[in-house]
Design an enzyme around this catalytic site. Structure first.
Site, PDB file in Angstrom:
ATOM      1  CG  HIS A  55      15.182  24.197 -20.863  1.00  0.00           C
ATOM      2  ND1 HIS A  55      14.571  23.271 -20.465  1.00  0.00           N
ATOM      3  CD2 HIS A  55      14.173  24.250 -21.720  1.00  0.00           C
ATOM      4  CE1 HIS A  55      13.250  22.604 -21.093  1.00  0.00           C
ATOM      5  NE2 HIS A  55      13.029  23.288 -21.777  1.00  0.00           N
ATOM      6  N   GLY A 100       6.806  18.388 -21.477  1.00  0.00           N
ATOM      7  CA  GLY A 100       7.244  17.530 -22.051  1.00  0.00           C
ATOM      8  C   GLY A 100       6.297  16.026 -20.550  1.00  0.00           C
ATOM      9  CD  GLU A 105      13.662  19.305 -20.133  1.00  0.00           C
ATOM     10  OE1 GLU A 105      14.946  19.968 -21.022  1.00  0.00           O
ATOM     11  OE2 GLU A 105      12.742  19.153 -20.129  1.00  0.00           O
ATOM     12  CG  ASN A 149      14.808  22.751 -26.120  1.00  0.00           C
ATOM     13  OD1 ASN A 149      16.053  21.661 -26.580  1.00  0.00           O
ATOM     14  ND2 ASN A 149      14.204  22.437 -25.054  1.00  0.00           N
ATOM     15  CD1 TRP A 150      14.487  19.907 -32.762  1.00  0.00           C
ATOM     16  CD2 TRP A 150      16.170  18.983 -33.417  1.00  0.00           C
ATOM     17  NE1 TRP A 150      14.002  20.073 -34.022  1.00  0.00           N
ATOM     18  CE2 TRP A 150      14.984  19.214 -35.015  1.00  0.00           C
ATOM     19  CE3 TRP A 150      17.586  18.901 -33.773  1.00  0.00           C
ATOM     20  CZ2 TRP A 150      15.476  19.980 -36.312  1.00  0.00           C
ATOM     21  CZ3 TRP A 150      17.259  18.409 -35.444  1.00  0.00           C
ATOM     22  CH2 TRP A 150      16.940  19.447 -36.442  1.00  0.00           C
ATOM     23  CE  LYS A 151      13.155  19.303 -24.113  1.00  0.00           C
ATOM     24  NZ  LYS A 151      12.328  19.094 -22.652  1.00  0.00           N
ATOM     25  CB  SER A 167       2.261  19.706 -22.679  1.00  0.00           C
ATOM     26  OG  SER A 167       3.100  19.118 -22.362  1.00  0.00           O
ATOM     27  N   GLY A 217       9.161  21.366 -27.211  1.00  0.00           N
ATOM     28  CA  GLY A 217      10.122  20.315 -26.869  1.00  0.00           C
ATOM     29  C   GLY A 217       9.991  19.195 -27.949  1.00  0.00           C
ATOM     30  N   GLY A 218       9.324  18.414 -27.158  1.00  0.00           N
ATOM     31  CA  GLY A 218       8.488  16.493 -27.954  1.00  0.00           C
ATOM     32  C   GLY A 218       7.930  16.959 -29.301  1.00  0.00           C
ATOM     33  CD  GLU A 255       9.996  26.584 -21.974  1.00  0.00           C
ATOM     34  OE1 GLU A 255       9.390  25.649 -23.249  1.00  0.00           O
ATOM     35  OE2 GLU A 255      11.064  25.482 -21.127  1.00  0.00           O
TER      36      GLU A 255
HETATM   37  C1  PEP Z   1      10.949  22.521 -23.223  1.00  0.00           C
HETATM   38  O1  PEP Z   1      11.411  21.455 -23.094  1.00  0.00           O
HETATM   39  O2  PEP Z   1      11.213  23.755 -23.461  1.00  0.00           O
HETATM   40  C2  PEP Z   1       9.150  21.888 -23.509  1.00  0.00           C
HETATM   41  C3  PEP Z   1       8.351  23.562 -23.551  1.00  0.00           C
HETATM   42  O3  PEP Z   1       9.500  20.784 -24.353  1.00  0.00           O
HETATM   43  P1  PEP Z   1       7.639  20.133 -24.247  1.00  0.00           P
HETATM   44  O4  PEP Z   1       7.038  20.877 -25.755  1.00  0.00           O
HETATM   45  O5  PEP Z   1       8.388  18.837 -24.955  1.00  0.00           O
HETATM   46  O6  PEP Z   1       6.561  20.327 -23.283  1.00  0.00           O
END
Ligand code: PEP
Length: 247
Positions: free
Chosen positions: A94, A171, A96, A9-11, A209, A230-231, A165
């Site tokens: 998600h 994040g 966010e 997920n590049w956001k 994470s 994500g990250g 999640e």
């Molecule tokens: C996400 O945004 O779905 C996510 C899991 O982010 P991260 O891996 O950065 O915690």
């Protein structure tokens, strides 16, 4: 055996140049295994990424969709538009989107419904906040999210992924501990078995994470079928590293 997925997920990240570099790195080192890789860039890069990835066996998904088919909804992207570009996955719900765009469980149900009706495979995100976990509300919250989202929706003709999640792990650099992940995934599987037909086919991913150092232990847990990342997915080497460790 359920399918295993490694999803990026590049956001709201990556420039066109970043996309080109990413595709270049994947082209030189990606090797398809029994696990599926899905990359979810921003809407504006979907078509570019599709072209750049070419015939690599990597699937592409959107990060959200409109709950409407078409009409006066400025700024929104519909399932029909995704279908036009042969994009057949989307993330739905998600945290966010829930937190910053006020999406409710009902909105998420509407999005799931329109995705399913238009053959877009959904990656449905669920998860509790830190306060909810501290107040022992985790299972109640997850049950409510699943029940409302899937109420009278027939998912039998699509591939369905649930991404657990915990909001506090996204994040933050804080991964949920292995016991927490294991117990919660087991609970989610129990809840799904009462709500969705053929729930045993649904893959349940962990997100929060995940990185190349912690992914193996998490993936060894019984009810974990892969990751939403994500990250660490912004760096092609880290993301590939995680993907390779899944096999
Ligand atoms: C996400 O945004 O779905 C996510 C899991 O982010 P991260 O891996 O950065 O915690």
């Amino acid at each position: 055996m359920k399918k295993k997925y490694c999803i990026a997920n590049w956001k709201m990240n990556q420039s066109v140049e970043d996309c080109e570099n990413y595709a270049f790195k994947l082209k030189s080192s990606f090797c398809k295994t029994s696990s599926e890789m899905i990359v979810c860039p921003s809407f504006i890069h979907l078509s570019k990424i599709k072209d750049l990835f070419g015939d690599l066996e990597i699937q592409i998904g959107a990060q959200t969709i409109s709950e409407h088919l078409n009409g006066a909804y400025t700024g929104e992207i519909s399932v029909e538009m995704l279908n036009d570009f042969n994009i057949n996955w989307t993330i739905v719900g998600h945290s966010e989107r829930r937190q910053f765009f006020n999406e409710t469980n009902q909105d998420i149900q509407n999005k799931l419904k329109i995705a399913v009706e238009n053959k877009i495979n959904p990656i449905v995100c669920i998860g509790e906040t830190l306060l909810e976990r501290q107040n022992s509300k985790t299972i109640e919250v997850l049950k409510e999210q699943i029940q409302t989202t899937f109420d009278s929706i027939n998912c039998s003709n699509i591939k369905l992924i649930i991404a657990y999640e915990p909001v506090w792990a996204i994040g933050s650099g804080v991964t949920a501990d292995l016991n927490t992940i294991s117990e919660t995934h087991e609970e989610i599987r129990n809840i799904l078995s009462k709500i969705i037909s053929n729930s045993e086919k649904v893959s349940i991913l962990y997100g929060g994470s995940v990185n190349p150092d912690n992914c193996e232990k998490i993936l060894n847990l019984k009810h974990v079928d892969g990751f939403l990342i994500g990250g660490a997915s912004l760096d092609p080497e880290k993301f590939l590293n995680i993907y390779r460790k899944m096999n």
